[in-house]
Design a protein around this motif. Structure first.
Motif, PDB file in Angstrom:
ATOM      1  N   ASP A   1      74.403  55.843  28.024  1.00  0.00           N
ATOM      2  CA  ASP A   1      75.779  55.904  27.511  1.00  0.00           C
ATOM      3  C   ASP A   1      76.620  56.922  28.279  1.00  0.00           C
ATOM      4  O   ASP A   1      77.312  57.751  27.698  1.00  0.00           O
ATOM      5  CB  ASP A   1      75.772  56.240  26.018  1.00  0.00           C
ATOM      6  CG  ASP A   1      77.108  55.880  25.362  1.00  0.00           C
ATOM      7  OD1 ASP A   1      77.838  55.050  25.929  1.00  0.00           O
ATOM      8  OD2 ASP A   1      77.416  56.434  24.297  1.00  0.00           O
ATOM      9  N   GLY A   2      76.557  56.849  29.601  1.00  0.00           N
ATOM     10  CA  GLY A   2      77.323  57.757  30.437  1.00  0.00           C
ATOM     11  C   GLY A   2      76.815  57.680  31.869  1.00  0.00           C
ATOM     12  O   GLY A   2      75.710  57.198  32.122  1.00  0.00           O
ATOM     13  N   ILE A   3      77.611  58.172  32.807  1.00  0.00           N
ATOM     14  CA  ILE A   3      77.239  58.030  34.221  1.00  0.00           C
ATOM     15  C   ILE A   3      76.798  59.349  34.854  1.00  0.00           C
ATOM     16  O   ILE A   3      76.692  59.443  36.075  1.00  0.00           O
ATOM     17  CB  ILE A   3      78.400  57.422  35.042  1.00  0.00           C
ATOM     18  CG1 ILE A   3      79.622  58.375  35.075  1.00  0.00           C
ATOM     19  CG2 ILE A   3      78.802  56.070  34.493  1.00  0.00           C
ATOM     20  CD1 ILE A   3      80.723  57.905  36.016  1.00  0.00           C
ATOM     21  N   GLU A   4      76.478  60.346  34.035  1.00  0.00           N
ATOM     22  CA  GLU A   4      76.058  61.622  34.609  1.00  0.00           C
ATOM     23  C   GLU A   4      74.752  61.503  35.401  1.00  0.00           C
ATOM     24  O   GLU A   4      74.624  62.074  36.489  1.00  0.00           O
ATOM     25  CB  GLU A   4      75.900  62.686  33.521  1.00  0.00           C
ATOM     26  CG  GLU A   4      77.193  63.113  32.867  1.00  0.00           C
ATOM     27  CD  GLU A   4      77.461  62.393  31.565  1.00  0.00           C
ATOM     28  OE1 GLU A   4      78.227  62.912  30.741  1.00  0.00           O
ATOM     29  OE2 GLU A   4      76.886  61.290  31.368  1.00  0.00           O
ATOM     30  N   LEU A   5      73.774  60.784  34.851  1.00  0.00           N
ATOM     31  CA  LEU A   5      72.504  60.618  35.569  1.00  0.00           C
ATOM     32  C   LEU A   5      72.708  59.882  36.893  1.00  0.00           C
ATOM     33  O   LEU A   5      72.210  60.336  37.935  1.00  0.00           O
ATOM     34  CB  LEU A   5      71.480  59.900  34.697  1.00  0.00           C
ATOM     35  CG  LEU A   5      70.863  60.722  33.551  1.00  0.00           C
ATOM     36  CD1 LEU A   5      69.998  59.826  32.670  1.00  0.00           C
ATOM     37  CD2 LEU A   5      70.040  61.884  34.095  1.00  0.00           C
ATOM     38  N   PRO A   6      73.433  58.740  36.918  1.00  0.00           N
ATOM     39  CA  PRO A   6      73.703  58.099  38.208  1.00  0.00           C
ATOM     40  C   PRO A   6      74.461  58.994  39.183  1.00  0.00           C
ATOM     41  O   PRO A   6      74.200  58.952  40.393  1.00  0.00           O
ATOM     42  CB  PRO A   6      74.535  56.870  37.824  1.00  0.00           C
ATOM     43  CG  PRO A   6      74.087  56.537  36.446  1.00  0.00           C
ATOM     44  CD  PRO A   6      73.841  57.868  35.794  1.00  0.00           C
ATOM     45  N   ILE A   7      75.372  59.809  38.689  1.00  0.00           N
ATOM     46  CA  ILE A   7      76.091  60.735  39.574  1.00  0.00           C
ATOM     47  C   ILE A   7      75.104  61.676  40.248  1.00  0.00           C
ATOM     48  O   ILE A   7      75.152  61.900  41.467  1.00  0.00           O
ATOM     49  CB  ILE A   7      77.159  61.524  38.789  1.00  0.00           C
ATOM     50  CG1 ILE A   7      78.361  60.623  38.474  1.00  0.00           C
ATOM     51  CG2 ILE A   7      77.621  62.754  39.577  1.00  0.00           C
ATOM     52  CD1 ILE A   7      79.395  61.276  37.577  1.00  0.00           C
ATOM     53  N   GLY A   8      74.185  62.238  39.466  1.00  0.00           N
ATOM     54  CA  GLY A   8      73.209  63.163  40.028  1.00  0.00           C
ATOM     55  C   GLY A   8      72.238  62.481  40.972  1.00  0.00           C
ATOM     56  O   GLY A   8      71.928  63.000  42.055  1.00  0.00           O
ATOM     57  N   ILE A   9      71.740  61.300  40.590  1.00  0.00           N
ATOM     58  CA  ILE A   9      70.786  60.572  41.429  1.00  0.00           C
ATOM     59  C   ILE A   9      71.430  60.153  42.744  1.00  0.00           C
ATOM     60  O   ILE A   9      70.832  60.304  43.818  1.00  0.00           O
ATOM     61  CB  ILE A   9      70.254  59.334  40.675  1.00  0.00           C
ATOM     62  CG1 ILE A   9      69.432  59.759  39.457  1.00  0.00           C
ATOM     63  CG2 ILE A   9      69.418  58.453  41.595  1.00  0.00           C
ATOM     64  CD1 ILE A   9      69.105  58.610  38.524  1.00  0.00           C
ATOM     65  N   HIS A  10      72.633  59.614  42.667  1.00  0.00           N
ATOM     66  CA  HIS A  10      73.345  59.147  43.860  1.00  0.00           C
ATOM     67  C   HIS A  10      73.584  60.298  44.833  1.00  0.00           C
ATOM     68  O   HIS A  10      73.378  60.172  46.045  1.00  0.00           O
ATOM     69  CB  HIS A  10      74.670  58.510  43.446  1.00  0.00           C
ATOM     70  CG  HIS A  10      75.245  57.581  44.448  1.00  0.00           C
ATOM     71  ND1 HIS A  10      76.193  56.628  44.133  1.00  0.00           N
ATOM     72  CD2 HIS A  10      75.040  57.452  45.794  1.00  0.00           C
ATOM     73  CE1 HIS A  10      76.521  55.966  45.217  1.00  0.00           C
ATOM     74  NE2 HIS A  10      75.842  56.450  46.239  1.00  0.00           N
ATOM     75  N   ALA A  11      74.008  61.445  44.292  1.00  0.00           N
ATOM     76  CA  ALA A  11      74.233  62.619  45.142  1.00  0.00           C
ATOM     77  C   ALA A  11      72.937  63.087  45.785  1.00  0.00           C
ATOM     78  O   ALA A  11      72.895  63.407  46.983  1.00  0.00           O
ATOM     79  CB  ALA A  11      74.862  63.750  44.319  1.00  0.00           C
TER      80      ALA A  11
END
Length: 276
Positions: free
Chosen positions: A195-205
């Motif tokens: 329910d949010g994009i914080e994990l994808p932001i961290g993984i992508h970075a």
């Protein structure tokens, strides 16, 4: 502004050169090329955040997770888990086939690269996540009320956005594009479940910073003075590695955050659309 000194030094006819030919003709260092490539993402992230705020009255954090605050602990956790997985995969690759990784470490180039990567790559990756897993996904959720559509449509569009990457030209559409689409689907699945994009932001970075700092190859979209140069690239092996790493990541976070996979098949309600 960044390349002006190189233009003046080389005396190149800018009007007759396309961007790639111009960069090559000017002899611009790899680290400067990286800065040139990443600055537009920083401008783009700020611009689209302001546009969303003006047009939809939604703050940056509301587009990230529908809440008043960003869950920064998730950003850093996603970064740490993926970065560690990439280190493990790199170590395995080196043990299995050390001749395929040529060490090219140069401290004079690597230290500036480290600073550039840590400062600018998060803008690039956050821009892409904000657009595809944030803004676009919320629009699709409101339109379809279907979580699988929220995962698949932005994921496919995310993959197609990379059509012009040099890897696609080098290895072909049908070997390269599935990897990018798979990336998008993995990110979308994690975003919906969390329910949010914080994990994808961290993984992508973590993924892009790792690629910049540790491993590059001649067809890479990010040409950098990384520690290793990969001499031979096998897209099928890379795809298998991505599947394994993605599955491990989803498993780790599903246990840590106690995700309920059953929500994927439930129709979204109006309240959820506004908070997703």
């Amino acid at each position: 502004i960044v390349i002006l000194p190189y233009i003046l030094k080389a005396g190149v006819d800018v009007a007759l050169s396309n961007p790639t030919d111009l960069v090559n003709a000017l002899g611009i260092p790899l680290n400067v090329q990286l800065i040139i490539a990443l600055i537009p993402f920083a401008v783009g992230l700020i611009t689209i955040a302001l546009l969303v705020r003006g047009m939809h009255k939604r703050t940056f954090s509301e587009t990230v997770n529908g809440r008043a605050k960003i869950r920064w602990n998730r950003v850093f956790t996603g970064f740490a888990v993926w970065f560690l997985l990439m280190l493990v995969f790199l170590a395995i690759s080196y043990i299995v086939d050390p001749a395929n990784l040529r060490i090219q470490f140069d401290a004079r180039q690597f230290i500036p690269l480290l600073v550039i990567a840590l400062l600018l790559i998060p803008f690039q990756t956050t821009f892409e996540e904000y657009v595809f897993r944030g803004y676009l996904a919320q629009g699709i959720a409101a339109w379809t009320k279907n979580r699988w559509a929220v995962i698949l449509i932005p994921g496919i569009l995310f993959g197609l956005m990379h059509y012009s990457n040099p890897e696609v030209k080098e290895f072909g559409f049908w070997l390269s594009m599935p990897q990018y689409i798979m990336w998008g689907i993995i990110f979308g699945l994690i975003a919906v479940l969390d329910d949010g994009i914080e994990l994808p932001i961290g993984i992508h970075a973590a993924n892009n910073i790792f690629a910049c700092l540790f491993v590059t190859h001649k067809a890479s979209a990010l040409q950098t003075p990384a520690i290793f140069e990969q001499l031979k690239v096998d897209p099928l092996s890379d795809m298998l590695g991505l599947l394994i790493a993605g599955a491990l990541t989803v498993f780790i976070f599903s246990r840590k955050y106690k995700w309920d996979f059953r929500i994927l098949n439930r129709k979204m309600e109006q309240a959820e659309e506004m908070e997703s």
